[in-house]
Design an enzyme around this catalytic site. Structure first.
Site, PDB file in Angstrom:
ATOM      1  CD  GLN A 129      -2.630  -1.238   2.598  1.00 20.00           C
ATOM      2  OE1 GLN A 129      -2.120  -1.759   3.580  1.00 20.00           O
ATOM      3  NE2 GLN A 129      -3.839  -0.716   2.625  1.00 20.00           N
ATOM      4  CG  HIS A 147      -2.676   2.555  -2.504  1.00 18.85           C
ATOM      5  ND1 HIS A 147      -2.643   2.598  -1.121  1.00 18.85           N
ATOM      6  CD2 HIS A 147      -3.777   1.835  -2.830  1.00 18.85           C
ATOM      7  CE1 HIS A 147      -3.692   1.941  -0.638  1.00 18.85           C
ATOM      8  NE2 HIS A 147      -4.385   1.469  -1.651  1.00 18.85           N
ATOM      9  N   GLY A 273       0.170  -2.689  16.934  1.00 20.42           N
ATOM     10  CA  GLY A 273      -1.169  -2.157  17.101  1.00 20.42           C
ATOM     11  C   GLY A 273      -2.180  -3.084  16.459  1.00 20.42           C
TER      12      GLY A 273
END
Length: 300
Positions: A129, A147, A273
């Protein structure tokens, strides 16, 4: 084959992942490496999906925190860029500061570890990405720039292409006063600069005077269908999906987890995370990416 045309919209402009009933476990690098090595031994040919967390150790900021929430203002929207002269002034003015940071960034250990996974035939394709081209600089050969790439600029009217540095050199010549500004860098060649951009002169296409835009997919635009379709075909032929350094809050990446489940492929996530794929992942590793990858490779 499922429909593959989706917008690169954020999960929600202000969305946060659901509250946890228990505190999230932070895996020690050696523990995460051992678990990931076991996953790779079991599923040796993986499609790897990478996000901004892979490049933060190279000095390129990311957009979101460990809970998937925005750290700063949202990036430029495709429609705003195309329709608003003022938006383009602000974008290119800020990029005079932000782009050199991305251009001069070098691969960090995570990029080299991923290239090593390819050398060991554990990566069928790296779908990223990121638009920084650091996987290629680290030696990975099979890369899909989902992208696009930030180092090239394309005319939205005639298709003219040139290196981004050429456009920045022209902008710098047209706007010498902007050389005085300093600001913190932001993701994808942006900068946290808030000044009057009304006098900023744009460098339009030298061939047709059309709008020049980095060859990247801005939020609100479409990822080219064939690019997505090719990645899905590789995923279907792989043993599983490994997500590294992405919260998966943007659907353009998250969809590959959905397709993996549809194809009966296992999913592993390695991210510092939480991710949007908590309910889809067979293995969830919350750990420092470079250290965990290094520990994993030592066990392969």
């Amino acid at each position: 084959m499922p429909e593959t045309t989706h917008r690169t919209r954020p999960f929600s402009s202000n969305h946060r992942l659901p509250e946890l009933s228990e505190a999230q476990v932070l895996h020690a690098p050696e523990q995460a490496g051992e678990l990931l090595a076991e996953f790779i031994h079991r599923y040796p040919k993986l499609m790897i999906l990478t996000g901004a967390g892979v490049s933060t150790d190279s000095g390129i900021p990311d957009y979101r925190d460990g809970e998937g929430a925005w750290k700063r203002k949202q990036p430029v929207q495709h429609r705003d860029f195309m329709e608003s002269f003022e938006t383009r002034q602000r974008y290119w003015g800020r990029s005079l500061i932000g782009w050199p940071v991305m251009r001069n960034a070098t691969p960090n250990p995570s990029h080299y570890y991923i290239a090593d996974l390819e050398l060991r035939n554990h990566a069928s394709l790296v779908v990223t990405q990121n638009v920084d081209r650091l996987h290629q600089k680290a030696g990975t050969r099979g890369v899909c720039d989902l992208h696009g790439r930030a180092d090239e600029v394309v005319c939205m009217s005639c298709g003219y292409r040139c290196p981004r540095d050429d456009v920045h050199a022209r902008c710098a010549d047209l706007n010498p006063d902007f050389g005085q500004y300093k600001a913190d860098t932001a993701p994808d060649g942006d900068a946290d600069l808030d000044v009057d951009f009304s006098g900023f002169q744009l460098a339009d296409c030298p061939r047709c005077s059309g709008i020049l835009k980095p060859d990247v997919v801005f939020f609100g635009d479409y990822v080219p269908k064939q690019r997505v379709q090719s990645a899905i075909e590789v995923l279907n032929a792989s043993d599983g999906l490994l997500v590294i350094g992405s919260s998966l809050m943007v659907y353009s990446g998250f969809r590959f987890c959905r397709y993996a489940k549809e194809f009966g492929k296992p999913v592993a996530t390695l991210n510092l995370g939480r991710t949007r794929a908590e309910e889809l992942a067979d293995l969830k590793l919350n750990a420092r990416i470079g250290e965990a990858l290094g520990a994993s490779l030592r066990r392969l």
